[in-house]
Scaffold this motif. Sequence first.
Motif, PDB file in Angstrom:
ATOM      1  N   ARG A  38     -30.537  15.049 -33.179  1.00 43.48           N
ATOM      2  CA  ARG A  38     -29.461  15.925 -33.627  1.00 43.48           C
ATOM      3  C   ARG A  38     -28.843  16.635 -32.433  1.00 43.48           C
ATOM      4  NH1 ARG A  38     -29.782  21.243 -34.311  1.00 43.48           N
ATOM      5  NH2 ARG A  38     -32.052  21.181 -34.158  1.00 43.48           N
ATOM      6  N   ASP A  68     -30.130  16.833 -42.668  1.00 45.18           N
ATOM      7  CA  ASP A  68     -30.771  16.738 -43.984  1.00 45.18           C
ATOM      8  C   ASP A  68     -30.177  15.584 -44.793  1.00 45.18           C
ATOM      9  OD1 ASP A  68     -32.446  18.869 -43.489  1.00 45.18           O
ATOM     10  OD2 ASP A  68     -31.157  20.345 -44.494  1.00 45.18           O
ATOM     11  N   ASP A 127     -36.118  18.550 -33.833  1.00 44.62           N
ATOM     12  CA  ASP A 127     -35.946  19.965 -33.486  1.00 44.62           C
ATOM     13  C   ASP A 127     -36.578  20.377 -32.158  1.00 44.62           C
ATOM     14  OD1 ASP A 127     -34.378  20.497 -35.717  1.00 44.62           O
ATOM     15  OD2 ASP A 127     -36.127  20.888 -36.972  1.00 44.62           O
ATOM     16  N   GLN A 157     -24.995  25.082 -37.069  1.00 46.04           N
ATOM     17  CA  GLN A 157     -25.483  25.168 -38.437  1.00 46.04           C
ATOM     18  C   GLN A 157     -25.149  23.902 -39.221  1.00 46.04           C
ATOM     19  OE1 GLN A 157     -27.535  27.460 -39.815  1.00 46.04           O
ATOM     20  NE2 GLN A 157     -27.640  28.194 -37.708  1.00 46.04           N
ATOM     21  N   TYR A 160     -27.642  20.959 -38.812  1.00 44.80           N
ATOM     22  CA  TYR A 160     -28.848  20.987 -39.631  1.00 44.80           C
ATOM     23  C   TYR A 160     -28.588  20.358 -40.999  1.00 44.80           C
ATOM     24  CZ  TYR A 160     -31.093  24.245 -36.353  1.00 44.80           C
ATOM     25  OH  TYR A 160     -31.648  24.834 -35.242  1.00 44.80           O
ATOM     26  N   SER A 161     -27.449  20.689 -41.593  1.00 39.55           N
ATOM     27  CA  SER A 161     -27.121  20.151 -42.914  1.00 39.55           C
ATOM     28  C   SER A 161     -26.873  18.648 -42.856  1.00 39.55           C
ATOM     29  CB  SER A 161     -25.877  20.869 -43.471  1.00 39.55           C
ATOM     30  OG  SER A 161     -26.104  22.253 -43.612  1.00 39.55           O
TER      31      SER A 161
END
Length: 272
Positions: A131, A14, A142, A7, A10-11
């Motif tokens: 990522r 961004d 992704d 999780q 993902y941040s």
Amino acid sequence: MTPDLLQLSYSVADLCRQAGAFIREQVTSFDPSKIESKGLHDMVSYVDKESEKMLVAGLQKLLPEAGFVTEEGTVANSDPSVEYRWIIDPLDGTTNFIHGLPCFAVSVALARGNEPVLGVVYEVSRDECFRGAQGHGAFLNDQPIRVSSAARMDDTLIATGLPFYKFTHLDAYLGILTEYMQHSRGLRRWGSAATDLAYVACGRFDSYFEFNINSYDVAAGILLVREAGGRVTQWLEAGDPVFNREVLATNGHVHNEMQAVMRQHWQPGFQW
């Protein structure tokens, strides 16, 4: 507290995209008169510094207990005894950026001790976000990525970085370079170590090697390569490649072959 790495990735991605958007905006309005020199052929700009400030502010909110290792020193580097540290290069490929060449990236890793457990490399020009999180694989925008399947060095495309300010052990490096040129499909000097490693992770390059390199250049990319099924070590051994200033990253299949060449020219214990 152990963070949820997936999780968190993902941040972090961004935040890297936001910093990348700022960098992209600066491409057309960049003022060369504001370039500063950190050393011989080693440059920094206000774009690097402002990007780093943006990243630090965002990362402090995501994991307040973590320390920092940063290239531009906009925040005090933390004691290595801190359990988690963010390792940041806000603009990897500054020379490319300054000269208008389209390969530069934002690189952010989270390390536990000396081991990267999360990595994001955002290549700004192509809007590609790589990522990865330990145990969860590696991704490009992704989509899952894997290293290449090349089984012989003769079938590989190799990335490297050329010395540009410190030329210690140059003859040994050129000996390695000569053999790799003769036993591969070619070598590329992209100008961004973070991008080189991300490209190994997604199979565009089969391997990457460089010496006299910094942790903030490679930490995120090392995590990506490992999570994509590749192997990363120091040049002659399996030691820590993040903080020991030399990196060999491959798809795993050609690692031993590349190290065999290195052992013919490189001496254990070479100092930087």
